[in-house]
Write an enzyme that holds these catalytic residues in place. Structure first.
Site, mmCIF file in Angstrom:
data_model
loop_
_atom_site.group_PDB
_atom_site.id
_atom_site.type_symbol
_atom_site.label_atom_id
_atom_site.label_comp_id
_atom_site.label_asym_id
_atom_site.label_seq_id
_atom_site.Cartn_x
_atom_site.Cartn_y
_atom_site.Cartn_z
ATOM 1 N N SER A 141 0.833 -1.197 0.000
ATOM 2 C CA SER A 141 0.000 0.000 0.000
ATOM 3 C C SER A 141 0.869 1.249 0.000
ATOM 4 C CB SER A 141 -0.846 -0.022 1.273
ATOM 5 O OG SER A 141 -1.391 1.244 1.529
ATOM 6 N N TYR A 161 -1.443 -1.277 11.005
ATOM 7 C CA TYR A 161 -1.757 -1.830 9.679
ATOM 8 C C TYR A 161 -0.595 -1.569 8.716
ATOM 9 C CZ TYR A 161 -3.495 -1.856 4.894
ATOM 10 O OH TYR A 161 -3.621 -2.075 3.541
ATOM 11 N N LYS A 164 2.354 -4.066 6.579
ATOM 12 C CA LYS A 164 2.742 -4.027 5.160
ATOM 13 C C LYS A 164 4.254 -3.866 5.034
ATOM 14 C CE LYS A 164 -1.317 -4.496 3.367
ATOM 15 N NZ LYS A 164 -1.663 -5.831 2.870
HETATM 16 P P1 NAD Z 1 -10.867 -7.027 1.462
HETATM 17 O O1 NAD Z 1 -11.032 -7.002 2.935
HETATM 18 O O2 NAD Z 1 -12.051 -6.833 0.599
HETATM 19 O O3 NAD Z 1 -10.140 -8.383 1.002
HETATM 20 C C1 NAD Z 1 -9.229 -9.060 1.843
HETATM 21 C C2 NAD Z 1 -9.710 -10.505 1.920
HETATM 22 O O4 NAD Z 1 -8.827 -11.234 2.778
HETATM 23 C C3 NAD Z 1 -11.117 -10.630 2.520
HETATM 24 O O5 NAD Z 1 -11.917 -11.378 1.630
HETATM 25 C C4 NAD Z 1 -10.905 -11.363 3.846
HETATM 26 O O6 NAD Z 1 -11.984 -12.214 4.167
HETATM 27 C C5 NAD Z 1 -9.614 -12.119 3.560
HETATM 28 N N1 NAD Z 1 -8.826 -12.446 4.755
HETATM 29 C C6 NAD Z 1 -8.445 -11.627 5.760
HETATM 30 N N2 NAD Z 1 -7.736 -12.317 6.678
HETATM 31 C C7 NAD Z 1 -7.662 -13.603 6.230
HETATM 32 C C8 NAD Z 1 -7.094 -14.802 6.744
HETATM 33 N N3 NAD Z 1 -6.450 -14.824 7.917
HETATM 34 N N4 NAD Z 1 -7.228 -15.941 6.035
HETATM 35 C C9 NAD Z 1 -7.897 -15.946 4.857
HETATM 36 N N5 NAD Z 1 -8.461 -14.853 4.323
HETATM 37 C C10 NAD Z 1 -8.351 -13.693 5.004
HETATM 38 O O7 NAD Z 1 -9.729 -5.938 1.112
HETATM 39 P P2 NAD Z 1 -9.230 -5.403 -0.299
HETATM 40 O O8 NAD Z 1 -9.574 -3.962 -0.359
HETATM 41 O O9 NAD Z 1 -9.630 -6.307 -1.376
HETATM 42 O O10 NAD Z 1 -7.666 -5.490 -0.059
HETATM 43 C C11 NAD Z 1 -6.880 -6.579 -0.525
HETATM 44 C C12 NAD Z 1 -5.444 -6.365 -0.063
HETATM 45 O O11 NAD Z 1 -4.983 -5.116 -0.573
HETATM 46 C C13 NAD Z 1 -5.290 -6.293 1.454
HETATM 47 O O12 NAD Z 1 -4.076 -6.938 1.795
HETATM 48 C C14 NAD Z 1 -5.184 -4.801 1.724
HETATM 49 O O13 NAD Z 1 -4.432 -4.532 2.872
HETATM 50 C C15 NAD Z 1 -4.484 -4.314 0.468
HETATM 51 N N6 NAD Z 1 -4.741 -2.897 0.159
HETATM 52 C C16 NAD Z 1 -6.040 -2.452 0.034
HETATM 53 C C17 NAD Z 1 -6.283 -1.109 -0.233
HETATM 54 C C18 NAD Z 1 -7.690 -0.572 -0.341
HETATM 55 O O14 NAD Z 1 -7.879 0.641 -0.246
HETATM 56 N N7 NAD Z 1 -8.700 -1.385 -0.567
HETATM 57 C C19 NAD Z 1 -5.213 -0.212 -0.389
HETATM 58 C C20 NAD Z 1 -3.908 -0.701 -0.269
HETATM 59 C C21 NAD Z 1 -3.691 -2.046 0.013
#
Ligand code: NAD
Ligand code: UDP
Length: 340
Positions: free
Chosen positions: A123, A147, A151
């Site tokens: 991120s 958080y 990362k």
């Molecule tokens: P999201 O919460 O929709 O998707 C993450 C998924 O991981 C979820 O479906 C959740 O159920 C699953 N998960 C969490 N812990 C788990 C575990 N222990 N075992 C199995 N599954 C697990 O989030 P997103 O927005 O799709 O983000 C995806 C990735 O991108 C994440 O790592 C997040 O930190 C990163 N990210 C997101 C953003 C954003 O703004 N959405 C920005 C930068 C980075």
């Protein structure tokens, strides 16, 4: 087969569609802690292909091992993790266990099965408050909350892993602000409870499930005083994973890439764009700044352009249109249709 951890979530489900359309076979491992099983049916509705799905927690090493035993996994895209900044401040150990221990488990199982090809969801938060914009990959890295620290720690872990074993092929993707939805409106962002992020909040105000947007600060040193971010359409982001995967399949190494459009928009500009494109009103109130927020953040994505041959092609009108299309078709997210 490509394994997507967290593939039922927002970015994972869009990436699954993009990968299936590029003819990859997909296995998803997700414990559904922040997503809905309905997203898998929707992926099938869009692509006509159903990804294999395992309701598996990253903390369950045996469960992960079974996935690798039962499928010929060539590479992993690791989305799985918790992502709420405020919650991570209140419950840091939950974040360290889930995100850090979960990733260590995953990497150990990958190593056991000689799968050394990984794309990791990082991120822009790893840049903290950058000394200048646009942000380049070599800028100093720091963390301002647990958080972000997960990362950063995972990025460090991945670099150590590559240094210990140069057969690994690792791409670290630093996302800016993903918004919007697949143009079908069948998959999209479905936050639990009150959205932390700007876009789902705007969409919920537009549909009437929240009365007014709170704008966090109009006294930043930006053109209109509100915070500036690099919003990127989730389908452009999804395509970045296909490009990173293709690079990984043909080379070893570890590299980080910014995925953003390179253009910064303020909160007020996004509100106005959403109103204009979708012909809706977004009442708002200006509040004080949100703790931990920075004034400005946008990417220099030229490294991803030149090394991954990846370009963001969708502008803010499409981001606003697609976010609204998803919201209108699914006023309560996946729950809207799950029992119909
Ligand atoms: P999201 O919460 O929709 O998707 C993450 C998924 O991981 C979820 O479906 C959740 O159920 C699953 N998960 C969490 N812990 C788990 C575990 N222990 N075992 C199995 N599954 C697990 O989030 P997103 O927005 O799709 O983000 C995806 C990735 O991108 C994440 O790592 C997040 O930190 C990163 N990210 C997101 C953003 C954003 O703004 N959405 C920005 C930068 C980075
Ligand atoms: N923001 C806001 N009201 C909200 C949510 C966010 O004014 O309800 C602002 C926030 O201060 C920042 C921008 O919108 O300037 C993007 O915030 P978001 O939480 O979506 O992403 P961040 O860049 O903080 O990860």
């Amino acid at each position: 087969m490509i394994l997507l951890t967290g593939g039922a979530g927002y970015i994972g489900s869009h990436t699954c569609v993009e990968l299936q359309e590029a003819n990859y076979d997909i296995v998803i491992a997700d414990n559904l802690s922040n997503s809905h099983i309905e997203s898998i049916d929707r992926i099938y509705e869009i692509t006509g292909k159903r990804p294999a799905f395992y309701d598996t927690d990253l903390l369950d090493g045996e469960g992960l091992n079974a996935i690798f035993e039962e499928n010929q996994i060539e590479a992993v895209i690791h989305f799985g993790g918790l992502k709420a900044v405020g919650e991570s401040v209140a419950e840091p150990l939950k974040y360290y266990r889930n995100n850090i221990a979960g990733t260590v488990n995953l990497l150990e199982v990958m190593k056991q099965h000689n799968v050394k090809n990984l794309v990791f969801s990082s991120s822009a938060t790893v840049y903290g408050d950058p000394h200048s914009v646009p942000i380049q990959e070599h800028f100093a890295l720091t963390a301002t909350n647990p958080y972000g620290r997960t990362k950063l720690m995972i990025e460090e872990m991945l670099k150590d892993l590559y240094h210990a074993d140069p057969e690994w092929s690792i791409s670290i993707l630093r996302y800016f602000n993903p918004v919007g939805a697949h143009e079908s409106g069948l998959i999209g962002e479905d936050p639990n409870g009150i959205p932390n992020n700007l876009f789902p909040f705007i969409a919920q105000v537009a549909i009437g499930s929240r009365s007014c947007l709170h704008i966090f600060g109009d006294d930043y040193p930006t053109a209109d005083g509100t915070g500036v971010r690099d919003y990127i359409h989730v389908m452009d982001l999804a395509n970045g994973h296909v490009k990173a995967l293709e690079k990984n399949l043909y080379s070893t190494g570890t590299d980080a890439y910014n995925l953003g459009t390179g253009i910064g928009y303020s909160v007020l500009q996004m509100v106005r764009a959403f109103e204009k494109v979708n012909q809706v009103g977004i009442p708002y109130k200006v509040m004080s700044r949100r703790q931990g927020d920075i004034a400005e953040c946008y990417a220099d994505s030229s490294k991803a352009n030149s090394e991954l041959n990846w370009y963001a092609t969708r502008g803010i009108s499409q981001m606003c249109r697609d976010a609204w299309n998803w919201q209108v078709k699914n006023p309560s997210g996946y729950k809207s249709h799950a029992f119909s």
